[in-house]
Design a protein around this motif. Structure first.
Motif, short mmCIF file in Angstrom:
data_model
loop_
_atom_site.label_atom_id
_atom_site.label_comp_id
_atom_site.label_asym_id
_atom_site.label_seq_id
_atom_site.Cartn_x
_atom_site.Cartn_y
_atom_site.Cartn_z
N TYR A 1 0.82 -1.21 0.00
CA TYR A 1 0.00 0.00 0.00
C TYR A 1 0.86 1.26 0.00
N ALA A 2 2.09 1.14 -0.45
CA ALA A 2 2.97 2.32 -0.49
C ALA A 2 2.56 3.26 -1.62
N GLU A 3 2.83 4.53 -1.41
CA GLU A 3 2.74 5.50 -2.50
C GLU A 3 4.03 5.43 -3.31
N LEU A 4 3.92 5.45 -4.63
CA LEU A 4 5.08 5.31 -5.51
C LEU A 4 5.35 6.64 -6.23
N ILE A 5 6.61 7.05 -6.20
CA ILE A 5 7.02 8.26 -6.92
C ILE A 5 8.26 7.94 -7.75
N PHE A 6 8.19 8.22 -9.04
CA PHE A 6 9.32 8.01 -9.94
C PHE A 6 9.82 9.36 -10.42
N THR A 7 11.10 9.62 -10.18
CA THR A 7 11.68 10.90 -10.58
C THR A 7 12.76 10.67 -11.63
N LYS A 8 12.90 11.60 -12.56
CA LYS A 8 13.86 11.45 -13.64
C LYS A 8 15.30 11.75 -13.20
N LYS A 9 15.46 12.40 -12.07
CA LYS A 9 16.81 12.72 -11.61
C LYS A 9 17.58 11.45 -11.25
N ALA A 10 18.83 11.37 -11.71
CA ALA A 10 19.68 10.24 -11.33
C ALA A 10 20.05 10.36 -9.86
N TRP A 11 20.32 9.23 -9.21
CA TRP A 11 20.61 9.24 -7.79
C TRP A 11 21.77 10.19 -7.42
N PRO A 12 22.87 10.24 -8.16
CA PRO A 12 23.96 11.12 -7.74
C PRO A 12 23.60 12.60 -7.68
N GLU A 13 22.50 13.00 -8.32
CA GLU A 13 22.10 14.41 -8.28
C GLU A 13 20.78 14.62 -7.53
N PHE A 14 20.26 13.56 -6.91
CA PHE A 14 19.04 13.66 -6.13
C PHE A 14 19.39 14.28 -4.78
N ASN A 15 18.86 15.48 -4.50
CA ASN A 15 19.30 16.23 -3.33
C ASN A 15 18.15 16.47 -2.33
N GLU A 16 18.44 17.31 -1.35
CA GLU A 16 17.45 17.58 -0.29
C GLU A 16 16.16 18.16 -0.86
N ALA A 17 16.28 19.07 -1.82
CA ALA A 17 15.09 19.68 -2.41
C ALA A 17 14.24 18.64 -3.14
N ASP A 18 14.89 17.67 -3.76
CA ASP A 18 14.16 16.62 -4.46
C ASP A 18 13.41 15.72 -3.48
N LEU A 19 14.07 15.39 -2.37
CA LEU A 19 13.38 14.61 -1.35
C LEU A 19 12.20 15.39 -0.79
N ASP A 20 12.40 16.65 -0.51
CA ASP A 20 11.33 17.49 0.02
C ASP A 20 10.15 17.54 -0.96
N ALA A 21 10.46 17.62 -2.27
CA ALA A 21 9.40 17.65 -3.29
C ALA A 21 8.61 16.35 -3.30
N CYS A 22 9.30 15.23 -3.13
CA CYS A 22 8.62 13.94 -3.06
C CYS A 22 7.70 13.87 -1.85
N LEU A 23 8.15 14.43 -0.73
CA LEU A 23 7.32 14.42 0.47
C LEU A 23 6.11 15.34 0.32
N GLN A 24 6.30 16.44 -0.40
CA GLN A 24 5.17 17.32 -0.68
C GLN A 24 4.13 16.60 -1.52
N GLU A 25 4.59 15.85 -2.52
CA GLU A 25 3.66 15.08 -3.36
C GLU A 25 2.97 14.00 -2.54
N TYR A 26 3.73 13.32 -1.68
CA TYR A 26 3.16 12.30 -0.81
C TYR A 26 2.05 12.90 0.05
N ASP A 27 2.29 14.11 0.55
CA ASP A 27 1.33 14.77 1.43
C ASP A 27 0.00 15.03 0.72
#
Length: 230
Positions: free
Chosen positions: A194-220
């Motif tokens: 029952y997890a929420e799934l988010i797929f982002t185009k950013k590669a892991w080496p450039e996935f930063n704090e702002a990207d995580l925050d954006a995912c949490l905003q979408e989750y919210d």
């Protein structure tokens, strides 16, 4: 904001990130290891309870020998560089998978990090190492069958008891995959029911704090009904 308790990330794109820059794949893995620190610290700051990172799958053994050898060395490089900071930030290290298949040096480094951070009460940073979800479920069923056969328990397993036999007992609230691929790749198949799934185009080496925050905003913004109606 509604912060998920358990977040899992498929850290994809290290090799492609390196290739785009004319670098060897190992350079992508090294940069990816640095991002583990970045995202772990941000997850801890935000109040996430558990962060599960897909660090090495059971299928990764099929990669070229020199790449596998480097991946086995990464835990030592990572913890020698960041273990003091993990302690300062009260982050606890755990792992999920079959650690005994790694070289003894790799096992020792990981176990030392686990022992040193054992009493920390902040974020649980769980590294999925030599992990495959089908393998996890198979081992769980073998363990349960053995208990039944030896009389340790009745043949009456309930769904809520399944977690006792898994590497990761928690249900995942949010699963993120980086680098644009939209598949699960044998990761936490039971836990993401029952997890929420988010797929982002950013590669892991450039996935930063702002990207995580954006995912949490979408989750919210997601309406989690768990099969029910509101």
């Amino acid at each position: 904001m509604n912060i998920p308790e358990t977040v899992a990330i498929i850290m994809d794109g290290n090799g492609r990130w390196a290739k785009q820059r004319g670098l060897p794949r190992t350079a992508g893995h090294k940069k990816g290891a640095d991002q583990v620190r970045t995202i772990a610290l941000e997850a801890n700051r935000l109040g996430i309870k558990k962060l599960i990172l897909y660090a090495f799958s059971t299928e990764n053994w099929k990669r070229p020998e020199d790449e596998v050898s480097y991946l086995c060395k990464l835990p030592g490089l990572f913890f020698s560089k960041f273990i003091n900071e993990l302690m300062e930030k009260n982050i606890r290290v755990t792992f999920a998978g079959e650690l005994e298949k790694f070289p003894k040096e790799t096992q020792e480094v990981i176990r030392k990090a686990i022992d040193r951070t054992r009493e920390n009460t902040g974020l649980e940073l769980c590294l999925a190492i030599n992990y495959g979800a089908r393998r996890e479920i198979l081992l769980a069923m073998q363990k349960y069958a053995q208990q039944v056969n030896t009389g340790l328990r009745e043949n009456d397993l309930r769904e809520e008891e399944m977690k006792e036999y898994l590497f990761v007992p928690e249900d995942v609230d949010l699963l993120i995959r980086t680098s644009g691929e939209e598949r699960i790749s044998n990761f936490l198949l039971w836990q993401i029911a029952y997890a929420e799934l988010i797929f982002t185009k950013k590669a892991w080496p450039e996935f930063n704090e702002a990207d995580l925050d954006a995912c949490l905003q979408e989750y919210d913004q997601r309406d989690r009904r768990f099969g029910g109606v509101k």
